[in-house]
Structures are given as structure tokens and as C-alpha cells.
Design a protein around this motif. Sequence first.
Motif, PDB file in Angstrom:
ATOM      1  N   GLU A 109      -2.285  46.511  21.855  1.00 48.87           N
ATOM      2  CA  GLU A 109      -1.963  46.716  23.571  1.00 48.87           C
ATOM      3  C   GLU A 109      -2.796  47.192  24.622  1.00 48.87           C
ATOM      4  O   GLU A 109      -4.104  48.143  24.209  1.00 48.87           O
ATOM      5  CB  GLU A 109      -1.126  47.880  22.333  1.00 48.87           C
ATOM      6  N   HIS A 124       1.317  48.173  29.702  1.00 48.66           N
ATOM      7  CA  HIS A 124       1.248  47.956  28.874  1.00 48.66           C
ATOM      8  C   HIS A 124       1.395  46.249  27.990  1.00 48.66           C
ATOM      9  O   HIS A 124       2.480  45.681  28.556  1.00 48.66           O
ATOM     10  CB  HIS A 124       1.706  49.694  27.978  1.00 48.66           C
ATOM     11  N   HIS A 160       7.567  47.352  27.107  1.00 43.36           N
ATOM     12  CA  HIS A 160       8.053  48.736  27.255  1.00 43.36           C
ATOM     13  C   HIS A 160       8.129  48.688  28.774  1.00 43.36           C
ATOM     14  O   HIS A 160       7.681  49.895  29.583  1.00 43.36           O
ATOM     15  CB  HIS A 160       7.969  50.088  26.173  1.00 43.36           C
TER      16      HIS A 160
END
Length: 290
Positions: free
Chosen positions: A77, A88, A203
Motif C-alpha cells: 500500500e 492510497h 478506499h
Amino acid sequence: MDLARHGVPALTPPRFIDLHMHSTASDGSLVPSEVVACAKSAGLSAIALTDHDSVAGVAEAVAAGEAVGVRVVAGCEFSVSAPWGEMHLLGYFLPVGDETVEAFLDRCRADRRRRAEVMCGRLQGLGVAVTLDAVLDEAAGGAIGRPHVARAVVRVGAAQDVNEAFDVFLGRNKPGYADKVLPTFSEVADLVHAAGGVVSAAHLRDRATRPYLARLKQEGLDAVEVRHPRHAAETRSRIAGIATALDLARTGGSDWHGDVGPGEGHGSLGSQTVPEDWLARLESRRPTPR
Ligand code: AMP
Ligand code: MN
Ligand code: MN
Ligand code: MN
């Protein structure tokens, strides 16, 4: 009763995977082999280990996965700059030991260490006696993140738990917070592609708009994280629709950090019920070797 004789097909139960999780190689609480053992008992057929700015846990996880029959994909990540600050990126299928990738990640981790030092200075200015050494102890050699600083804050008694340490000191705009040094999206996308991997935007929640993802696709985005604990059903289906429209692959995962408290949008391992075929489709996006 022999179902096959009556023309009833034998249904194979669906198999699930989880493409986003952390170990002690960054801010997770379990070592990579323990992460894999948990994946096995959760019944997952494949996982990706996606530590922050590190692939140091991957070799151990792959070996543990081979022993118990769980496929482990090498992931990472990355934090990159975004119009709103930081976003991210999940890199997948990174070859372990790639010199360019390792050198890049070494620089990221060195930046994280310097940033932790800045945060310690701010905390000391606030009367919280947290030292860089204490933070390094918490990180135990893994990529240093705010959770390690938070644990050190708890240890000196300045917060009850990690969540309180974030609420009072370490959340964005709180007095102990310091920004990360951030590479650009295309810098990381180019790095991952050159190593034979693919990138997914993690996300994004409401930031996952069609124009924004279209722009990132032009800069090399291969996939978008659809299933994540911070994505409600509505968000998932909206992002899935954009993925189809833009021909991006889909990824999903729990963002599990082991037994670390509830924190900010971390789920339990396997909680995102990601179908196995998402991984095959993601893998088909890998660049052809030069
Ligand atoms: P960093 O990469 O150093 O900025 O740290 C971010 C990490 O801190 C995330 O990956 C989460 O694991 C964790 N985190 C973020 N916000 C919270 C929170 N409110 N409580 C607990 N953990 C958090
Ligand atoms: Mn984390
Ligand atoms: Mn993240
Ligand atoms: Mn994560």
C-alpha cells in the motif's frame, strides 16, 4: 440420494479472497505467517499482503501460504499525493527483491522515520514524553506509522488507547500530526508497472468519481477498490458501475490490521466477501514483460 443421477449439478461453494491487509512489516499486529494462518482459518483461498511502504513480509507469507494452501499475492500500500492531500494505492504482483522497488520503498521508510521524529518533537512540545526510540520499539523494524506513535503515546499514559491518541494528537489537523512526504500517482504507477505489477486506488469513498478515475486511468490506473469496510453498499455499487464504464478491474479487502482496535475503517479478515475471480481479472491486467 445420488444427485448427479437426477441431473442435479454438483455446486462448488463460492470461494472468497481478501486483497488488502497488514502485518508487522508495517502497522499490523501479527507477523506474516500468523496473518496467513488466520486467512486459512477464515476459509480464504487467496490473500494479498499489502503493508504500507513495504514488501518485507511477503516472502514469509508466501512460504506460509504454500504450506497451508492459501495463495499469497505480493502487494504493497503506497501513499501518494492527491488533490485533497493524500490517497492510497495498492500495488499487486510485485516481484520480491526487485531492486528499483526496494530502493523506492527504502526511501519511503526513511521519510516515515523522519516524520515520526517530527511528530515526537510536536508531542514533546505538548508535554507528552514520547521519544523516537520508543516509537522505533513499537514498530520493531516495520515501516513506521502513526499507529506506532499512538501506541507509544498510550504507553506513557497520555491517552487511554490508540483511538484516543489519534483523536487527541495524531489525527489529521491534530497538534501532533505531521504530513508525509508523498510521491505522485504516476511515479508509483510507473514503478509498479515497470516491475510487472498493477495498481488499484484504495478506499476512495466519495472521491471515486468518474472524471477523477478516468484521469487516473490515463495515468496508468488498472483497478479500483470497490469493497472496503469504509464503503457502504451504495458506494460499492456506485464504484463498481464506474469500474465497468471505465474498464477498470475491481479489488476488495478488509484492510485488516490483526488485533489492533477498531481504528479507522478496518474490517475483520475476509469480511468483504470478495469473489475469487476478481483476482484472475486483476492478474490479466499485468503489463507484458518488456
Ligand atoms: P500513517 O500511514 O502513518 O499516516 O498512519 C495511518 C494508519 O493509521 C492507517 O493505515 C491506519 O492503520 C491507522 N489509523 C488511521 N486513523 C486511525 C484512527 N483514528 N484510529 C486508529 N488507527 C488509525
Ligand atoms: Mn494502517
Ligand atoms: Mn489506506
Ligand atoms: Mn490499508
